[in-house]
Design a protein around this motif. Structure first.
Motif, PDB file in Angstrom:
ATOM      1  N   TYR A  58       0.849  -1.183   0.000  1.00  0.00           N
ATOM      2  CA  TYR A  58       0.000   0.000   0.000  1.00  0.00           C
ATOM      3  C   TYR A  58       0.892   1.242   0.000  1.00  0.00           C
ATOM      4  O   TYR A  58       1.948   1.259   0.638  1.00  0.00           O
ATOM      5  N   GLY A  60       1.262   5.526   0.442  1.00  0.00           N
ATOM      6  CA  GLY A  60       0.646   6.708   1.032  1.00  0.00           C
ATOM      7  C   GLY A  60       1.649   7.767   1.425  1.00  0.00           C
ATOM      8  O   GLY A  60       2.854   7.642   1.197  1.00  0.00           O
ATOM      9  N   TYR A  85      -7.756  15.062   2.544  1.00  0.00           N
ATOM     10  CA  TYR A  85      -8.140  13.655   2.405  1.00  0.00           C
ATOM     11  C   TYR A  85      -8.880  13.402   1.091  1.00  0.00           C
ATOM     12  O   TYR A  85      -8.729  12.336   0.479  1.00  0.00           O
ATOM     13  N   ASP A 108      -3.392   5.063  -1.032  1.00  0.00           N
ATOM     14  CA  ASP A 108      -4.078   4.114  -0.142  1.00  0.00           C
ATOM     15  C   ASP A 108      -4.226   4.658   1.276  1.00  0.00           C
ATOM     16  O   ASP A 108      -5.152   4.270   1.993  1.00  0.00           O
ATOM     17  N   PHE A 109      -3.319   5.540   1.678  1.00  0.00           N
ATOM     18  CA  PHE A 109      -3.424   6.121   3.019  1.00  0.00           C
ATOM     19  C   PHE A 109      -2.817   7.521   3.014  1.00  0.00           C
ATOM     20  O   PHE A 109      -2.018   7.874   2.144  1.00  0.00           O
ATOM     21  N   TYR A 110      -3.205   8.315   4.006  1.00  0.00           N
ATOM     22  CA  TYR A 110      -2.817   9.728   4.050  1.00  0.00           C
ATOM     23  C   TYR A 110      -2.890  10.174   5.504  1.00  0.00           C
ATOM     24  O   TYR A 110      -3.753   9.717   6.271  1.00  0.00           O
ATOM     25  N   TYR A 202     -11.914   8.032   6.871  1.00  0.00           N
ATOM     26  CA  TYR A 202     -11.440   6.647   6.965  1.00  0.00           C
ATOM     27  C   TYR A 202     -12.449   5.697   6.336  1.00  0.00           C
ATOM     28  O   TYR A 202     -13.622   5.689   6.695  1.00  0.00           O
ATOM     29  N   THR A 208      -7.154   4.708   4.138  1.00  0.00           N
ATOM     30  CA  THR A 208      -6.881   4.803   5.574  1.00  0.00           C
ATOM     31  C   THR A 208      -6.313   6.171   5.927  1.00  0.00           C
ATOM     32  O   THR A 208      -5.457   6.706   5.217  1.00  0.00           O
ATOM     33  N   THR A 209      -6.795   6.713   6.999  1.00  0.00           N
ATOM     34  CA  THR A 209      -6.326   7.998   7.499  1.00  0.00           C
ATOM     35  C   THR A 209      -5.810   7.836   8.922  1.00  0.00           C
ATOM     36  O   THR A 209      -6.228   6.922   9.651  1.00  0.00           O
ATOM     37  N   ASN A 457      -5.819  -2.940   4.041  1.00  0.00           N
ATOM     38  CA  ASN A 457      -5.690  -1.494   4.173  1.00  0.00           C
ATOM     39  C   ASN A 457      -6.598  -0.990   5.288  1.00  0.00           C
ATOM     40  O   ASN A 457      -7.671  -0.430   5.049  1.00  0.00           O
ATOM     41  N   ARG A 459      -6.306   0.752   9.534  1.00  0.00           N
ATOM     42  CA  ARG A 459      -5.384   1.362  10.501  1.00  0.00           C
ATOM     43  C   ARG A 459      -4.618   0.309  11.276  1.00  0.00           C
ATOM     44  O   ARG A 459      -3.405   0.422  11.475  1.00  0.00           O
ATOM     45  N   LEU A 462      -1.951  -1.481   8.964  1.00  0.00           N
ATOM     46  CA  LEU A 462      -0.866  -0.579   8.568  1.00  0.00           C
ATOM     47  C   LEU A 462      -0.011  -0.198   9.770  1.00  0.00           C
ATOM     48  O   LEU A 462       1.221  -0.158   9.682  1.00  0.00           O
TER      49      LEU A 462
END
Length: 712
Positions: A58, A60, A85, A108-110, A202, A208-209, A457, A459, A462
């Protein structure tokens, strides 16, 4: 009976579109289902992909600033965390200079990581309806981002007023002119909105955040000590983030994180821009100048398992002065301390040097404080990552939003003339032409991204990967890197359909420790794939670091080459594959390079008694640097003092080899800093191993096999 059945059947079929009863529609008692007219569907909707035990890659960005950061708002960024986001998910945002910013493909995430110091305050100062805006110190910032101020003519006043605001606000807080409760109320509100945006954006399995912020500290001589703090979840968090105002010393931040961990609030910190720390990020002593003890090292590794190796403000892998035998060391070097034009000392500022220093510090039997996994990020102050060379818009809004302001094309006649008269130090002459040189933006990079190997993916997945350091960094392209080490890997493993599962089962992966076995040399499984939408790979390397007679040593091994080539046994280098760049249009040599490089490699100089670290670096074929793209679009020649091409790359987190004890001894109790990440999360809350926490306010300031055609 038959008539009754016909009536029932026709009543049913009328509902389905039948208008006249027909004999063929009758149902006899022996034909009728037991209570059901239709069979039960066995189809399953997979709305969230099932966890993958072999783990997915993933991508990010864990370092993003919005208009809540004091500097970003002055640079013209009025967007907020919810906007950031949306950008991470693939939507477009408007740049403060008036054009569209959009990723070529979603992430995928930020994580939004606005500065904790003065969080939201400059935005509050600009809004004349707020209480804080009524302070005299806020007046120069009133309506700073109103439509009539959004032009290059405002840049000088923005810079001047911003500098004055910071200094004056701090002084007036100290002398009581500004009520600190007013400032804290602004911070609380902005922080709550940041958390809320992360919660609402999220989308488990999709995007995912993380709730996060930046701790922005430095030494008194402007050596950068910044960290991004990433929280495990958003359910229960501190009401106010920790800032430099709480402690200039990062050890104060770690104490605060440990105290939160005791309350069940888990987080980790990620140092960044060590390249601009003037040797201070990876010192051989603690903040007070005392030798590092095990308590210090354990606390640091418990709280800082990762380090950011690349971002817009330069790459922090290594420096040509530190790695003189590394032909690729001169990559996106930003020579200054952050936010200055002061030279930054390389020793103690780069990650590879930190790994070597960690071996040095642990050589006497202590805990290694520098066993970081690797991540990449942008540090954008536009709410928008800019990891693509051909689509680069830098990071500080209106200050570097055009090619001229970035110094990649000559200054216009008007700008050049005005600056020669009013501020000649902001001009630099190259090739007989004047370029703007106020911010050192020409040394900045279109970088970077974090890659994470995780089951899904979310929280939880990750964050576990962050903790076990199964992470890699890229300078922007979405290359994937796998790295394993073990004693039972056989050559046939490379072609096995169970390659990944077997590699996990028979060894350790990036971020882990490989325990030594007497008289046995491990094999390293090294595997990389190119960005499917990007440039082909040229070479796959293993970088080794070790101590010899107490001295730092490093070796670079090419372990897999593109185009059917093989590393030279003497030099351990791949031959030139002939990849070139046409600087007239940035086109590249066609049909050269590899979509995948894979090797099972053994260290030809392996010493089972010698502690060492190994990590992977994979290089693409050369492509145009962002500054060359700017020049081509403007119809001018690229600057001769900047690299016209670069080789984008990715780095894996290391594997640390630890020799077997010379003779049998009792196994020592393992420290939390050397356990797997999930163990740290689970155990630190119940029984955190830490020194007695003090209030932060008390702190002072062999061969390679190459294959292609499969996916990673």
């Amino acid at each position: 009976m038959k008539k009754s059945l016909l009536t029932i059947t026709c009543m049913t079929t009328v509902l389905l579109g039948c208008t006249e009863p027909q004999e063929s529609l009758s149902i006899t008692a022996t034909q009728r289902p037991s209570g059901n007219l239709l069979p039960v569907s066995e189809d399953i909707l997979e709305l969230v992909p099932a966890p993958n035990p072999d783990r997915n890659a993933y991508f990010g960005d864990l370092h993003v600033h919005t208009g809540y950061s004091f500097d970003a708002f002055v640079f013209g960024n009025t967007t907020l965390p919810a906007d950031a986001y949306r950008y991470g998910r693939g939507e477009a945002l408007e740049h403060p200079s008036g054009y569209r910013m959009q990723l070529q493909q979603p992430l995928d995430f930020y994580a939004v990581t606005d500065h904790a110091m003065f969080l939201g305050l400059v935005r509050e100062a600009a809004d004349t309806s707020t209480r804080f805006s009524q302070y005299a110190v806020a007046e120069p910032l009133h309506n700073i981002n109103a439509w009539y101020n959004m032009s290059d003519l405002s840049l000088t006043s923005r810079a001047r007023n911003f500098a004055g605001f910071l200094t004056n606000s701090i002084n007036e807080l100290l002398d009581g002119t500004i009520d600190p409760k007013v400032v804290e109320a602004v911070t609380r509100s902005a922080w709550l909105d940041t958390i809320t945006a992360a919660r609402e954006a999220y989308d488990p399995g999709i995007f995912t955040t993380f709730a996060a912020f930046e701790y922005t500290s430095s030494t008194d001589d402007m050596g950068n000590l910044h960290r991004n703090v990433i929280f495990h979840d958003t359910d229960r968090l501190p009401a106010v983030p920790f800032s430099r105002f709480n402690s200039q010393n990062p050890e104060g931040l770690w104490d605060w994180m440990d105290q939160l961990r005791e309350q069940g609030i888990e987080s980790l910190a990620i140092p960044h821009n060590s390249n601009g720390s003037n040797g201070q990020m990876f010192k051989l002593t603690d903040w007070a100048g005392d030798p590092m003890d095990d308590a210090y090292s354990s606390q640091r590794m418990r709280n800082e398992p990762l380090v950011e190796i690349t971002q817009i403000k330069g790459t922090s892998d290594t420096h040509p002065l530190l790695s003189k035998n590394d032909e690729w060391a001169d990559f996106e070097i930003a020579p200054y301390r952050v936010a200055t034009k002061l030279y930054s000392e390389p020793a103690g500022s780069y990650v590879r040097d930190a790994y070597l220093r960690g071996l040095q510090l642990a050589s006497g039997g202590g805990v290694n404080p520098y066993k970081f996994g690797l991540v990449g990020a942008s540090d954008t102050h536009n709410s928008a990552s800019a990891p693509e060379e051909e689509n680069y818009f830098s990071k500080v809004g209106m200050l570097d939003g055009t090619a001229q302001l970035r110094g990649s094309i000559p200054a216009s006649f008007v700008s050049g003339t005005l600056l020669k008269w009013r501020a000649p130090d902001l001009l630099q002459q190259v090739d007989g032409k004047d370029y703007l040189a106020g911010g050192g933006f020409e040394y900045w990079s279109a970088s970077g991204l974090t890659g994470v190997w995780a089951e899904e993916n979310t929280r939880e997945a990750l964050y576990r990967a962050f903790r076990r350091k199964e992470t890699f960094a890229t300078s922007g392209p979405r290359m994937k890197v796998r790295f394993f080490a073990g004693y039972d890997y056989e050559p046939g493993l490379l072609d096995s359909p169970q390659l990944v599962a077997s590699a996990y089962r028979g060894g350790v992966t990036m971020g882990g420790d490989l325990a030594g076995k007497a008289a046995q040399a491990p094999a390293f499984l090294v595997w990389a794939t190119a960005d499917p939408t990007g440039t082909a790979l040229q070479r796959l390397q293993v970088i080794k670091g070790y101590l010899e007679n107490g001295e730092h040593r490093e070796r670079i091994y090419d372990v897999a080459c593109s185009d059917g080539l093989a590393p030279d046994p003497a030099s351990a280098r791949c031959p030139d594959n002939g990849a070139r760049v046409n600087l007239a249009d940035c086109s590249t040599t066609a049909g050269v390079g590899a979509a995948e490089l894979k090797a099972l490699w053994r260290d030809p100089a392996f010493d089972s008694s010698q502690e060492a670290f190994y990590y992977v670096r994979v290089l693409q074929n050369p492509t145009c640097r962002w500054s060359t793209w700017d020049a081509i679009r403007a119809g001018v020649k690229p600057r001769s003092d900047l690299h016209s091409t670069i080789q984008e790359r990715a780095w894996s987190s290391p594997i640390w080899y630890r020799p077997a004890p010379a003779e049998p001894v009792d196994e020592p109790v393992e420290k939390p800093a050397e356990k797997a990440g999930e163990e740290i999360i689970a155990e630190a809350v119940a029984q955190p191993e830490t020194k007695t926490a003090q209030p932060p306010a008390n702190k002072a300031g062999d061969g390679a096999t190459v294959t292609s055609g499969s996916t990673l």
